[in-house]
Motif scaffolding. Sequence first.
Motif, PDB file in Angstrom:
ATOM      1  N   ILE A 130       0.665  -1.014   0.115  1.00 55.51           N
ATOM      2  CA  ILE A 130      -0.148  -0.028  -0.108  1.00 55.51           C
ATOM      3  C   ILE A 130       0.441   1.155  -0.040  1.00 55.51           C
ATOM      4  N   TYR A 172     -11.423   1.584  -8.711  1.00 58.52           N
ATOM      5  CA  TYR A 172     -11.769   2.086  -7.681  1.00 58.52           C
ATOM      6  C   TYR A 172     -13.465   2.159  -8.250  1.00 58.52           C
ATOM      7  N   ARG A 173     -14.527   2.778  -6.460  1.00 54.82           N
ATOM      8  CA  ARG A 173     -15.513   3.283  -6.445  1.00 54.82           C
ATOM      9  C   ARG A 173     -16.478   4.348  -6.413  1.00 54.82           C
ATOM     10  N   LYS A 174     -15.574   5.528  -6.604  1.00 57.14           N
ATOM     11  CA  LYS A 174     -16.119   6.625  -6.885  1.00 57.14           C
ATOM     12  C   LYS A 174     -16.377   6.962  -8.415  1.00 57.14           C
ATOM     13  N   ARG A 189      -3.569  -0.073  -3.207  1.00 59.20           N
ATOM     14  CA  ARG A 189      -3.463  -1.511  -3.155  1.00 59.20           C
ATOM     15  C   ARG A 189      -3.127  -1.858  -3.528  1.00 59.20           C
ATOM     16  N   SER A 218      -6.377  -1.761  -5.954  1.00 58.06           N
ATOM     17  CA  SER A 218      -7.775  -1.109  -5.888  1.00 58.06           C
ATOM     18  C   SER A 218      -7.267   0.330  -5.637  1.00 58.06           C
ATOM     19  N   THR A 220      -7.844   4.099  -3.338  1.00 57.38           N
ATOM     20  CA  THR A 220      -8.205   3.933  -2.012  1.00 57.38           C
ATOM     21  C   THR A 220      -8.379   5.929  -1.379  1.00 57.38           C
ATOM     22  N   GLY A 221      -9.346   6.809  -1.350  1.00 57.49           N
ATOM     23  CA  GLY A 221      -9.536   7.469  -0.934  1.00 57.49           C
ATOM     24  C   GLY A 221      -9.316   8.224  -2.417  1.00 57.49           C
TER      25      GLY A 221
END
Length: 316
Positions: A130, A172-174, A189, A218, A220-221
Motif C-alpha cells: 500500500i 475504484y468505486r467512486k 493497494r 484498487s 483508495t481515498g
Amino acid sequence: MAGQRAASAVRSLPARVAGRLPVPSLALGDLRDGLVGALAQEAGQRRLFPWLAVAFGAGILVELTATDGPPMLVAPLSAAVLAVATSFALRARPVALALMLALAAAFLGFAAAAYRVASVASPVLARTMIAPLTGLVEALDEREQGARLVVKVIAFGTLEEVGRPTRVRVSYRKAQAIKPGDRISAVARLLPPPEAARPGGYDFARDAYFRGIGAVGSLTGRIDVIAPTGPLPWRLRLAAAIDDARNALTRRITDANGGQAGAVAAALVTGKRGLISPQTNDVLRAAGIYHVVTMMRVCRHLHTTWLEYPGPGATA
C-alpha cells in the motif's frame, strides 16, 4: 456326445474368429509406409503448405508450455537455418524435404514465441503493498460503480524502476471525472497478479504478463488529476484517444438501449464489459454464449497491443 461336440465348438470359437478377422500390424515399416502415403496424398492435392502453419504453432506451443527459465532465441534460430539449408540438399526427396521444412517452421515458431516472451518482460510485484501511486491512464473501463483502469506507472512508493511494475490494473468505486491520457496520483493497494485457481483453469497471471501488467489492486481515498509536465508520447495519445472513443460509443449504445440489454449490446460492439452486471454474466455463461463477448474483448486487445506495448528497446 452332442454335449462334448458343443463344448468343443465353443472352446474353438475364439480361435476361428481370430483367424477370420484382420489383425492390425504396428510394425515400424507399416507406420513408415502409412506416413509416406499420407504425405504423398497431401502433396498430390497441393495441401502440404498449410501444414507449415501447424508446425509453426507446434513450436509456439512447446516454448510456452514445455520450457522454463530465460527464453532462448539463438538456438532455435540456428536450428531453423540449419533445417532450411538441409532442405535444399534434400529437394530431390519429397518426403524428407517436407519433414525438414516442417522442422524449420517449428523452430521458427519456437523462436517467435521466445521473442514475444522477452519483448513483454517487465517487473512483477513480489508482495502486497500500500503506497502512493503516480501514473498515466492508458485505458478505462466504466463499471456500474466506479471504473477499472490500466495505469502506466511513473512512481509507486519507494520502489526503484528495476522492481517497479510497468503497468498496473486498478479499480475504484467512486465516480470521478477521469479519462484515458490523464496523469493521476492516489494511494493504491497492489498485489501480484493471481495465478490459476485450479490446474487447467484461467491463468490471469499469464494474461497479465503478456499485457505488461505487473500488479493488480484498487485505489483508495481521493484521486488527484495532475497537470502534465510535458506532451504525452504519441503512442499513448493515440491509444488513449481510441479508448476514449470506445467509452463514448459504449455509453451511447447503453443509453439508447437501456438496462442490461444495452450493456450487452455495447460489449458486443466495443468489447467493454464493465457495465454488464454479475447476474447477467451468470445468465450468459449458463446460456453458453459468454464466449461471444469474451472474443470481442480479445479482438480489441489484438488491435491495440502494438500501440500500448511497443516491444523490447522501443520508446513510446
